[in-house]
Scaffold this motif. Structure first.
Motif, PDB file in Angstrom:
ATOM      1  N   ILE A 228    -103.948  68.873  22.524  1.00 35.86           N
ATOM      2  CA  ILE A 228    -102.609  69.426  22.341  1.00 35.86           C
ATOM      3  C   ILE A 228    -102.698  70.946  22.301  1.00 35.86           C
ATOM      4  N   ASP A 229    -101.726  71.607  22.950  1.00 35.84           N
ATOM      5  CA  ASP A 229    -101.598  73.057  22.929  1.00 35.84           C
ATOM      6  C   ASP A 229    -100.154  73.401  22.562  1.00 35.84           C
ATOM      7  N   GLN A 230     -99.986  74.438  21.770  1.00 34.57           N
ATOM      8  CA  GLN A 230     -98.638  74.837  21.375  1.00 34.57           C
ATOM      9  C   GLN A 230     -98.606  76.343  21.145  1.00 34.57           C
ATOM     10  N   ALA A 231     -97.676  76.999  21.804  1.00 34.14           N
ATOM     11  CA  ALA A 231     -97.493  78.430  21.611  1.00 34.14           C
ATOM     12  C   ALA A 231     -96.594  78.684  20.414  1.00 34.14           C
ATOM     13  N   ILE A 232     -96.930  79.703  19.645  1.00 33.48           N
ATOM     14  CA  ILE A 232     -96.126  80.134  18.511  1.00 33.48           C
ATOM     15  C   ILE A 232     -95.719  81.582  18.796  1.00 33.48           C
TER      16      ILE A 232
ATOM     17  N   TRP B 120     -99.225  84.006  20.114  1.00 34.73           N
ATOM     18  CA  TRP B 120    -100.091  83.042  19.450  1.00 34.73           C
ATOM     19  C   TRP B 120    -100.087  81.724  20.204  1.00 34.73           C
ATOM     20  N   VAL B 121    -101.266  81.113  20.318  1.00 29.94           N
ATOM     21  CA  VAL B 121    -101.401  79.772  20.876  1.00 29.94           C
ATOM     22  C   VAL B 121    -102.326  78.969  19.976  1.00 29.94           C
ATOM     23  N   LEU B 122    -101.890  77.782  19.604  1.00 32.77           N
ATOM     24  CA  LEU B 122    -102.696  76.868  18.810  1.00 32.77           C
ATOM     25  C   LEU B 122    -103.230  75.768  19.727  1.00 32.77           C
ATOM     26  N   HIS B 123    -104.452  75.332  19.463  1.00 31.31           N
ATOM     27  CA  HIS B 123    -105.083  74.321  20.302  1.00 31.31           C
ATOM     28  C   HIS B 123    -105.836  73.329  19.427  1.00 31.31           C
TER      29      HIS B 123
ATOM     30  N   ALA C 266    -107.158  78.756  17.485  1.00 30.98           N
ATOM     31  CA  ALA C 266    -106.005  79.603  17.742  1.00 30.98           C
ATOM     32  C   ALA C 266    -106.463  80.832  18.494  1.00 30.98           C
ATOM     33  N   SER C 267    -105.579  81.351  19.332  1.00 27.93           N
ATOM     34  CA  SER C 267    -105.857  82.604  20.028  1.00 27.93           C
ATOM     35  C   SER C 267    -104.646  83.503  19.888  1.00 27.93           C
ATOM     36  N   VAL C 268    -104.918  84.786  19.784  1.00 30.19           N
ATOM     37  CA  VAL C 268    -103.833  85.749  19.615  1.00 30.19           C
ATOM     38  C   VAL C 268    -104.093  86.950  20.511  1.00 30.19           C
ATOM     39  N   LYS C 269    -103.064  87.377  21.220  1.00 28.37           N
ATOM     40  CA  LYS C 269    -103.167  88.545  22.079  1.00 28.37           C
ATOM     41  C   LYS C 269    -103.106  89.820  21.240  1.00 28.37           C
ATOM     42  N   LEU C 270    -103.942  90.787  21.617  1.00 27.24           N
ATOM     43  CA  LEU C 270    -104.021  92.067  20.927  1.00 27.24           C
ATOM     44  C   LEU C 270    -103.884  93.185  21.963  1.00 27.24           C
ATOM     45  N   PRO C 271    -103.725  94.421  21.504  1.00 28.95           N
ATOM     46  CA  PRO C 271    -103.657  95.533  22.464  1.00 28.95           C
ATOM     47  C   PRO C 271    -104.947  95.663  23.274  1.00 28.95           C
ATOM     48  N   ARG C 272    -104.859  96.444  24.348  1.00 28.21           N
ATOM     49  CA  ARG C 272    -105.992  96.745  25.212  1.00 28.21           C
ATOM     50  C   ARG C 272    -106.534  95.486  25.883  1.00 28.21           C
TER      51      ARG C 272
END
Length: 871
Positions: free
Chosen positions: A348-352, A356-359, A400-406
């Motif tokens: 299962i994958d779900q964007a928050i 943010w994305v939870l897996h 979980a993965s989270v986008k950051l700057p750069r």
């Protein structure tokens, strides 16, 4: 604790902090960055299957493309050459299909027209399906200095195999390994004791425990009764998306076990609908047959997806009675065991929000096996041993993965994996048939963090980085319920790791470099601390050079290691037994003393260490559409290899081979205190009623860091894709030529070559292919070749002939718009088409199994019919 890794990590963090004011690095030429839809890139894609074309386009465009492989199966893409935007290239590629493309700023998703849904502008769906190539923690790279091979579900299905084990065994780089063909230790190397009919890859022939097996990039608990390898037979084929293989040492990236290479099994993550698979197979001679049924259901929505898959597998045994070349084998004797397996997988994958994305994913497998063996002779009588076993495998991961700057991304994950084995052994006829009951359990708990992105922009391009840390707890336990023993052992250890990677462009874009640097360096380092034996640090340096259009030269140099198995660290010997000297062959003195023999684990074991370097090239000339070639040279020195002396040299020759064994194994005139130390253990058994005071030597046959293996060879492959009379043709051959495979048993032993000997790697292995696709129909022929070698079990050595087998596959994809056959396919495959028997090899293990299970098998001609339908 980790000197080099720590300095490397500090430097990257300092650099990242210095530039954190920049939300997005400016291109080296100073121009304003445009959206992905406006930027043009140079593409060079031959006419090829759409599945392969989409993956190649993703690599060349440095973009993430998500799609369900089933919707592109059987479709062909035209050649794409020249400068295009990504959208224009995809539009040309999908012309004439019912597929459509949805492109947001960074998202590219391929869907069937009926599945198109309103786009969700709040997030980047590429997060869900982003692919990171095995061999690095850095996203967005298109080439790797390490040799990497990727095999999709379509590739595996096209080969005609029915299990992951069969597919991996067909690859030339995989030499032997544990499989159901090895029948415990009867038809394999004596160091490989496959007690539960499991399966494991063995890259470079360095041992199944020297190949790291990952699932979705995560470690999983090893199986077998000693925790020596990850049992890939527990992974259902219906759940596999692709298999990525690194044939290089990779401890700088992944840590322990990655000496011969890495096998990363990627499980499915996206399906909109349902898919049913049914397969039935049987041998041409004998009663062995199997059935495999799989059902997968999935759903995708604007900001996530879910998938559930189940597979059932049932196989009857293959009896030695069905093979003419094994007529002398006493019956019953199973060449392949009876097996029943249930396996389930969920994802299962779900964007928050936007960043943010939870897996989460989980897999469970239960496999039961049953084997029967008969041994003995007409004088002493025959006895039959039967061995039922049950294996349960569990693995679950949350992340979980989270986008950051750069262009950075932080990924966090936690994984739990467990393998439980229960095995019984019965012997008949016997008044008390139960011989033993043993249960083992291995488990891994792992917590991982990885940060990667762009460090800084320099004139040659972007310097990319990845840094991370890992904590894991490994545990193992075995219990003998019968016979009762005091040698129950439940060890565990904690492992702390930190790593860092850099990709540094040295020379910028050149003509034909497809927007990539013409020269790029890679640096990686990983430090690990084990609570039981200490620390290990493994660096790696690599280079990628594109001297001309279509040609890439690559190379790596680094170190790798393998930690001792927890089962090998037992401080209590499994057995301590005194033997009279008369049982040993005469030594130099003419009279041998009584000997105290010690067997089992060794708490003083240290890591096995390797130095690995590779150099290779990949060639895809623009002037010749469809032609590709690859070449990789490797050199491995594997030191401090853990072996058991008694498994390599007969104990009866302890004094004859004393100079080779050395004083570490044969200890003359041991002090009385040392003898007393060993006989004080509860596993001491004095069968011959020998007075301990008369012990004149100790034969230490516990696990020890003794051996050194040196091997070097050449991987090669050439392929050509073309269109002839409307048929899409794919021909090619892949192979491995081994120049040397030398073993030095101990520091005092001479170096000897074991190349081209029984149960060891052979000089040459080839896998050739020729496939053709005409509309909805496809046909393929595959040739497998293993070169001749020596039977060193007899004196003088015998000759083992080469072994060539052929596999054939024919399939048809129904193109109906409606009805029960809509989105259905059928495939018939035949393995070992000519029913070629394995070459004769003498057997010294007391059973007349006269073939080498590491280099051949007794399956014979095998037919398989597979039906598949999407709903």
């Amino acid at each position: 604790m980790y000197i080099r890794a720590g300095i490397f990590l500090l430097a990257i963090c300092a650099g990242a902090t210095s530039f954190d004011a920049l939300a997005d690095p400016t291109p080296p030429d100073g121009s304003t960055r445009r959206s992905g839809e406006e930027i043009k890139a140079r593409f060079d894609l031959p006419a090829e299957p759409l599945d392969k074309a989409l993956r190649d386009l993703a690599l060349q465009a440095n973009r993430n493309i998500s799609y369900e492989p089933a919707i592109v199966a059987g479709l062909q893409a035209p050649a794409i050459k020249g400068e295009f935007t990504v959208g224009a290239a995809l539009a040309a590629m999908l012309t004439g299909t019912k597929l459509r493309v949805y492109i947001n700023e960074d998202t590219i998703q391929i869907l069937e027209q009926r599945d198109l849904k309103p786009p969700d502008t709040t997030r980047d769906q590429s997060d869900i399906t982003e692919i990171i190539v095995t061999g690095t923690h850095i996203r967005g790279v298109t080439d790797s200095p390490v040799p990497v091979s990727v095999y999709t579900r379509s590739d595996i299905d096209a080969s005609g195999v029915t299990t992951l084990q069969q597919f991996l065994q067909s690859l030339p780089q995989n030499s032997g390994g544990a499989s159901e063909n090895t029948i415990g230790a009867l038809a394999a190397n004596s160091q490989t004791n496959n007690t539960v009919n499991g399966s494991a890859p063995n890259l470079r022939g360095l041992g199944a425990d020297a190949t790291l097996v990952l699932i979705n990039g995560h470690r999983v608990a090893p199986g077998n009764s000693d925790g020596s390898f990850v049992d890939i037979s527990m992974i259902p084929l219906t759940a596999i998306e692709r298999v990525e293989i690194v044939t290089d040492g990779a401890s700088a990236i992944y840590g322990s076990d990655a000496v011969g290479g890495v096998v990363n099994i990627i499980l499915r993550s996206r399906l909109d609908g349902a898919e049913t698979r049914a397969q039935a197979g049987a041998v041409g001679q004998g009663s062995m047959h199997n059935v495999q049924v799989g059902q997968t259901v999935g759903d995708t929505w604007a900001n996530g997806s879910a998938l559930l898959s189940y597979q059932y597998f049932d196989q009857t045994p293959l009896s030695a009675a069905s093979r003419d070349y094994l007529r002398s084998v006493p019956l019953p004797f199973n060449l392949l065991p009876e097996q029943v397996e249930h396996a389930a997988f969920a994802n299962i994958d779900q964007a928050i929000g936007a960043d943010w994305v939870l897996h989460g994913d989980a897999i469970y497998s239960h496999r039961s096996t049953y084997s029967a063996f008969t041994s003995g002779d007409a004088i002493n009588g025959f006895s039959t041993s039967v061995s039922p076993a049950k294996i349960d495998g569990y693995s679950a991961s949350l992340g979980a993965s989270v986008k950051l700057p750069r262009q950075s991304e932080l990924k966090l994950s936690a994984t739990y994996s467990e393998s439980d084995t229960a095995k019984q052994l019965f012997q008949t006829p016997s008044a008390a048939p139960l011989l033993s009951v043993k249960k083992t359990k291995s488990a891994i708990v792992s917590v991982d963090a990885n940060l990667d992105g762009v460090l800084v922009s320099i004139p040659a391009g972007f310097i990319r980085y990845a840094v991370g840390t890992q904590y894991r707890k490994e545990s193992f336990g075995n219990t003998y319920f019968f016979p009762a023993t005091d040698n129950t052992f439940y060890p565990s250890r904690n492992v702390e790791a930190a790593y860092a990677e850099l990709r540094i462009p040295v020379i910028g874009q050149a003509n034909g470099s497809r927007g990539e640097p013409a020269l790029e360096l890679t640096l990686a380092d990983r430090g690990e601390h084990y609570s039981d034996f200490g620390s290990a640090n493994n660096p790696q340096i690599g280079a990628l050079w594109k001297p001309m259009s279509g040609l890439t030269v690559r190379g790596t140099y680094g170190t790798s290691f393998k930690a001792p198995l927890l089962s090998e660290l037992n401080p209590i010997p499994s057995q301590v037994v005194p033997f009279p000297g008369s049982l040993y062959n005469p030594g130099p003195s003419g009279t041998n003393p009584n000997v105290l023999s010690i067997y089992g684990g060794n708490p003083n074991l240290k890591p096995e260490k390797a130095t690995v370097w590779t150099v290779g090239l990949d060639y895809k000339p623009l002037q010749t559409d469809g032609l590709s070639a690859k070449l990789s040279y490797y050199d491995i020195v594997f030191k401090n290899e853990i072996i058991v002396a008694g498994a390599s040299i007969c104990e009866c020759l302890a004094f004859v081979d004393e100079a080779i064994l050395g004083p570490q194994i044969v200890q003359r005139n041991p002090p009385a205190s040392l003898v007393q130390h060993w006989i004080s253990f509860p596993t001491y058994n004095n069968f011959f009623n020998i007075d301990p005071a008369t012990i004149g030597a100790i034969f230490d046959s516990r696990s020890m860091n003794l051996s050194t293996v040196k091997t070097r060879g050449l991987d090669f492959g050439v392929g050509y894709k073309s269109t002839l009379l409307g048929a899409r043709i794919d021909t090619g051959v892949d192979g491995v030529y081994i120049f040397s495979y030398d073993n030095k048993f101990s520091s005092s032993a001479p170096e000897t070559s074991v190349l081209n000997t029984t149960y060891n790697p052979t000089e040459l292995r080839l896998r050739g292919r020729a496939t053709a696709t005409v509309g909805p129909a496809n046909v393929g022929v595959f040739l497998n070749f293993t070169s001749a070698y020596m039977d060193n079990n007899v004196a003088p050595s015998g000759h083992v002939t080469s072994w060539t087998t052929a596999d054939a596959v024919i399939g048809y994809q129904f193109k109906y718009e409606a009805g029960p056959l809509r989105d259905s396919s059928i495939s018939l495959s035949v393995l070992n088409l000519t029913d070629r028997a394995p070459p004769y090899v003498s057997n010294v293990f007391g059973a007349p199994i006269t073939y080498d299970g590491a280099n051949a098998n007794a399956l014979g001609r095998y037919f398989s019919l597979r039906l598949q339908k999407r709903w």
